[in-house]
Design a protein around this motif. Structure first.
Motif, PDB file in Angstrom:
ATOM      1  N   LEU A 188       6.716  -2.641   8.319  1.00  0.00           N
ATOM      2  CA  LEU A 188       5.606  -2.536   7.363  1.00  0.00           C
ATOM      3  C   LEU A 188       6.118  -2.371   5.935  1.00  0.00           C
ATOM      4  N   GLU A 189       7.223  -1.648   5.758  1.00  0.00           N
ATOM      5  CA  GLU A 189       7.814  -1.505   4.428  1.00  0.00           C
ATOM      6  C   GLU A 189       8.315  -2.848   3.906  1.00  0.00           C
ATOM      7  N   LEU A 190       8.931  -3.639   4.781  1.00  0.00           N
ATOM      8  CA  LEU A 190       9.411  -4.960   4.374  1.00  0.00           C
ATOM      9  C   LEU A 190       8.246  -5.879   4.004  1.00  0.00           C
ATOM     10  N   ILE A 191       7.168  -5.795   4.757  1.00  0.00           N
ATOM     11  CA  ILE A 191       5.992  -6.603   4.439  1.00  0.00           C
ATOM     12  C   ILE A 191       5.430  -6.190   3.084  1.00  0.00           C
ATOM     13  N   ASP A 192       5.392  -4.889   2.822  1.00  0.00           N
ATOM     14  CA  ASP A 192       4.920  -4.411   1.515  1.00  0.00           C
ATOM     15  C   ASP A 192       5.803  -4.920   0.380  1.00  0.00           C
ATOM     16  N   LEU A 193       7.097  -5.038   0.626  1.00  0.00           N
ATOM     17  CA  LEU A 193       7.998  -5.561  -0.400  1.00  0.00           C
ATOM     18  C   LEU A 193       7.819  -7.066  -0.594  1.00  0.00           C
ATOM     19  N   ALA A 194       7.399  -7.770   0.441  1.00  0.00           N
ATOM     20  CA  ALA A 194       7.278  -9.233   0.376  1.00  0.00           C
ATOM     21  C   ALA A 194       5.986  -9.690  -0.298  1.00  0.00           C
ATOM     22  N   PRO A 216       4.448  -8.969  -3.223  1.00  0.00           N
ATOM     23  CA  PRO A 216       4.542  -9.428  -4.619  1.00  0.00           C
ATOM     24  C   PRO A 216       5.220 -10.797  -4.745  1.00  0.00           C
ATOM     25  N   LEU A 217       6.232 -11.032  -3.939  1.00  0.00           N
ATOM     26  CA  LEU A 217       6.910 -12.325  -3.972  1.00  0.00           C
ATOM     27  C   LEU A 217       5.982 -13.436  -3.485  1.00  0.00           C
ATOM     28  N   ALA A 218       5.257 -13.175  -2.419  1.00  0.00           N
ATOM     29  CA  ALA A 218       4.332 -14.178  -1.889  1.00  0.00           C
ATOM     30  C   ALA A 218       3.236 -14.498  -2.901  1.00  0.00           C
ATOM     31  N   ILE A 219       2.723 -13.485  -3.570  1.00  0.00           N
ATOM     32  CA  ILE A 219       1.681 -13.702  -4.580  1.00  0.00           C
ATOM     33  C   ILE A 219       2.243 -14.483  -5.762  1.00  0.00           C
ATOM     34  N   ALA A 220       3.460 -14.147  -6.198  1.00  0.00           N
ATOM     35  CA  ALA A 220       4.079 -14.849  -7.323  1.00  0.00           C
ATOM     36  C   ALA A 220       4.328 -16.315  -6.981  1.00  0.00           C
ATOM     37  N   LEU A 221       4.838 -16.595  -5.800  1.00  0.00           N
ATOM     38  CA  LEU A 221       5.098 -17.980  -5.410  1.00  0.00           C
ATOM     39  C   LEU A 221       3.801 -18.784  -5.288  1.00  0.00           C
ATOM     40  N   THR A 222       2.786 -18.185  -4.688  1.00  0.00           N
ATOM     41  CA  THR A 222       1.504 -18.873  -4.556  1.00  0.00           C
ATOM     42  C   THR A 222       0.902 -19.154  -5.923  1.00  0.00           C
ATOM     43  N   SER A 223       0.952 -18.177  -6.811  1.00  0.00           N
ATOM     44  CA  SER A 223       0.429 -18.368  -8.165  1.00  0.00           C
ATOM     45  C   SER A 223       1.196 -19.464  -8.905  1.00  0.00           C
ATOM     46  N   ALA A 224       2.514 -19.480  -8.746  1.00  0.00           N
ATOM     47  CA  ALA A 224       3.328 -20.498  -9.414  1.00  0.00           C
ATOM     48  C   ALA A 224       2.969 -21.895  -8.912  1.00  0.00           C
ATOM     49  N   VAL A 225       2.766 -22.050  -7.620  1.00  0.00           N
ATOM     50  CA  VAL A 225       2.394 -23.361  -7.065  1.00  0.00           C
ATOM     51  C   VAL A 225       1.039 -23.798  -7.603  1.00  0.00           C
ATOM     52  N   ILE A 226       0.092 -22.877  -7.682  1.00  0.00           N
ATOM     53  CA  ILE A 226      -1.235 -23.217  -8.202  1.00  0.00           C
ATOM     54  C   ILE A 226      -1.151 -23.594  -9.668  1.00  0.00           C
TER      55      ILE A 226
END
Length: 77
Positions: free
Chosen positions: A45-51, A53-63
């Motif tokens: 769960l800690e690793l998912i919490d760390l991931a 922000p990265l997932a949101i940043a990558l998705t935003s960059a693609v959009i």
């Protein structure tokens, strides 16, 4: 007893046996193993919490890049 009732009875019996077995298996779990599984779950769960922000940043960059490409194409034509 028709075939449908017979099959439904067998399925219910299997489900009952499996449900009882799962309860017994979990009850027999040693304390050390339970602690280890809890720690693994916490770490996951800690690793998912760390991931996130990265997932949101990558998705935003693609959009944003997709929108930029779309508007650049319109401006060029």
């Amino acid at each position: 007893m028709n075939k449908q009732t017979f099959v439904a009875t067998k399925i219910a019996g299997v489900f009952t046996v499996v449900a009882a077995s799962v309860g017994n298996v979990y009850a027999a779990l040693p304390l050390g193993a339970a602690t280890a599984f809890t720690q693994i779950q916490t770490d996951g769960l800690e690793l998912i919490d760390l991931a996130w922000p990265l997932a949101i940043a990558l998705t935003s960059a693609v959009i944003v890049l997709g929108l930029f490409k779309k508007f650049a194409k319109k401006a060029a034509s």
